[in-house]
Design an enzyme around this catalytic site. Structure first.
Site, PDB file in Angstrom:
ATOM      1  N   ALA A 278      -3.648   2.358  -4.349  1.00  0.00           N
ATOM      2  CA  ALA A 278      -3.189   2.153  -2.974  1.00  0.00           C
ATOM      3  C   ALA A 278      -4.124   1.223  -2.208  1.00  0.00           C
ATOM      4  CB  ALA A 278      -3.115   3.498  -2.266  1.00  0.00           C
ATOM      5  N   LYS A 279      -5.346   1.072  -2.713  1.00  0.00           N
ATOM      6  CA  LYS A 279      -6.355   0.193  -2.093  1.00  0.00           C
ATOM      7  C   LYS A 279      -6.442   0.436  -0.588  1.00  0.00           C
ATOM      8  CE  LYS A 279      -6.005  -3.265  -5.776  1.00  0.00           C
ATOM      9  NZ  LYS A 279      -4.768  -2.852  -6.485  1.00  0.00           N
ATOM     10  N   ARG A 280      -6.512   1.685  -0.186  1.00  0.00           N
ATOM     11  CA  ARG A 280      -6.577   2.021   1.228  1.00  0.00           C
ATOM     12  C   ARG A 280      -7.981   1.805   1.775  1.00  0.00           C
ATOM     13  NH1 ARG A 280      -1.760   1.708   0.418  1.00  0.00           N
ATOM     14  NH2 ARG A 280      -0.214   3.242   1.074  1.00  0.00           N
TER      15      ARG A 280
ATOM     16  N   ASP B  92      -3.959  -6.367  -1.528  1.00  0.00           N
ATOM     17  CA  ASP B  92      -3.666  -6.397  -2.959  1.00  0.00           C
ATOM     18  C   ASP B  92      -3.238  -7.813  -3.296  1.00  0.00           C
ATOM     19  OD1 ASP B  92      -3.069  -5.555  -5.649  1.00  0.00           O
ATOM     20  OD2 ASP B  92      -2.794  -3.549  -4.849  1.00  0.00           O
TER      21      ASP B  92
END
Lengths: 276, 276
Positions: free
Chosen positions: A95-97, B99
């Site tokens: 999710a690369k939050r 992303d």
């Protein structure tokens, strides 16, 4: 899931393969489009055909969010299916939050409690108070972006401060955060030679390595510099496995590709054992 | 929405206020819990009571994702309501996504096409190919994190490379990306004195400024260093407005707080006009 359990699974399956479930409705076999939830039907078939060859699945949440509420439902069904049928699998919400304090806790709850993932990928830019809320969750892992495998990685990640690159500073600083044993790091395989230096800073933490295969990284090179006595690697492959065929045999084709990688990994694990 | 239209709205309303819809089901007035969708009911009441005082709304997606599919529905209903009833409002999905390539495009589609937001916040760590996919969408804005207002901002953002801090390099590099006129930047109000230097690098782009009020930043200080002839600022306030009261008068209380900020902004705009 604990690190010990993950290492146990890796040894048992002779595999440290992670399969990326980056499921795009436009790329799945056309016959699945008749299913009520084509994305879930696809994921279920892939998981059923490959679960014995890998130790982790990693859905990239973008592919699900792009389909709105329906996509969120597909993601939810997928993780529930994996947890119910293959509880030995380590699950990663890619999710690369990155957000602060209470907001980061909200994200952590979304992925760890609501969706019941074992881990989530997190971006480091906002620093300590954007990472520690994730590290508060027991038996859950925070996978911090360090050195990614895309061309843009060289915009900022490799900038030098006093001879030290930003991604190295991220690794060093992260180890000072709360519960650093619950940290893993994303390190792209396209820069395998960097792994030697990275292992000097983080000798034990697991590394999630994208970019083997499709993006040009070599499994052997990654293992040469990155493998530890406890393996310490999760190698991700997405498109090379899940889109191996667009015909009715797609799950078999995925299994065949996963088998090739699993076998290559088995021989890397053997090297370690003979070394010991 | 175009920049011209946003500037037009700011001048018309004498306000550059952005209201953060960080709606937490545990903090909304208890009587709303009887509604079928309490979060949407809360947002609708806040928007109806404040839309004439602000030019933008910014839901932080974490608060919605934490409630799973139900949360995603509340977010969807909220943005649809704003777009249908107040199309003059600039909308920001505070998602802090980051992303690469096709995956970034997926996120862009989720926020720009599926949910129809005017803009989305994006993290810079992965560089060019994580930002440009967002910049490909015409009349949509990408709001890049530069200098955030949390304590962890000092972990990496202010590290110096050859006398230049990372956040400044982010600003400079971002201006070399495709369609830089569709870029805005997040700059925390807690470091208002940094705005002078920031304006040297990005003299025209809009800045989204959190941290006025609750986090200690001063509106006057921010305007002194950051305001442009076209204003160029969106000042965000979340909790100070939306949680002004937990009683049945919550929307009125929110409107009263928003009015205070709007009046302070009107006098800052007046200063610019008398300067011209």
């Amino acid at each position: 899931m604990s690190t010990d359990e993950l290492v146990f699974q890796i040894r048992k399956k002779n595999s440290f393969l992670c399969i990326g479930l980056d499921t795009d409705p436009e790329r799945i076999p056309p016959h699945l489009l008749e299913e009520p939830d084509p994305v879930f039907a696809f994921n279920k078939a892939i998981v059923d055909a490959t679960h014995h060859l890998c130790v982790a699945y990693k859905p990239n949440t973008a592919f699900y969010e792009a389909n709105g509420i329906k996509g969120w439902e597909s993601l939810s069904k997928t993780i529930n299916y994996i947890n119910a049928h293959y509880p030995e699998i380590f699950t990663i919400a890619d999710a690369k939050r990155g957000d602060i304090g209470n907001t980061a806790t909200m994200y952590a709850k979304a992925f760890f409690e609501d969706l019941k993932f074992d881990s989530v990928t997190v971006a480091p830019y906002m620093g300590r108070d954007s990472v520690e809320p994730f590290l508060n969750f027991k038996d859950k892992f925070t996978i911090l972006l360090a050195l990614t495998s895309n061309p843009g990685a060289f915009d900022f990640q490799t900038m030098q401060f006093d001879g030290k690159e930003l991604y190295m500073q991220v690794l060093e600083t992260a180890l000072t955060y709360k519960n650093p044993d619950q940290l893993m790091f994303v390190v792209g395989a396209t820069k395998a030679e960097f792994l030697k230096e990275i292992r000097r800073i983080v000798p034990k933490n697991f590394l999630l390595v994208p970019g083997v295969g499709a993006q040009g990284g070599s499994l052997e090179e990654v293992c040469k510099h990155g493998i530890t006595d406890d393996i310490g690697l999760l190698i991700n492959s997405s498109r090379g496995i899940i889109y191996a065929s667009r015909d009715k045999d797609f799950a078999q084709a995925a299994s065949a590709q996963a088998t090739l990688l699993q076998q290559a990994m088995a021989s890397e694990i053997k090297k370690i054992q003979s070394r010991a």
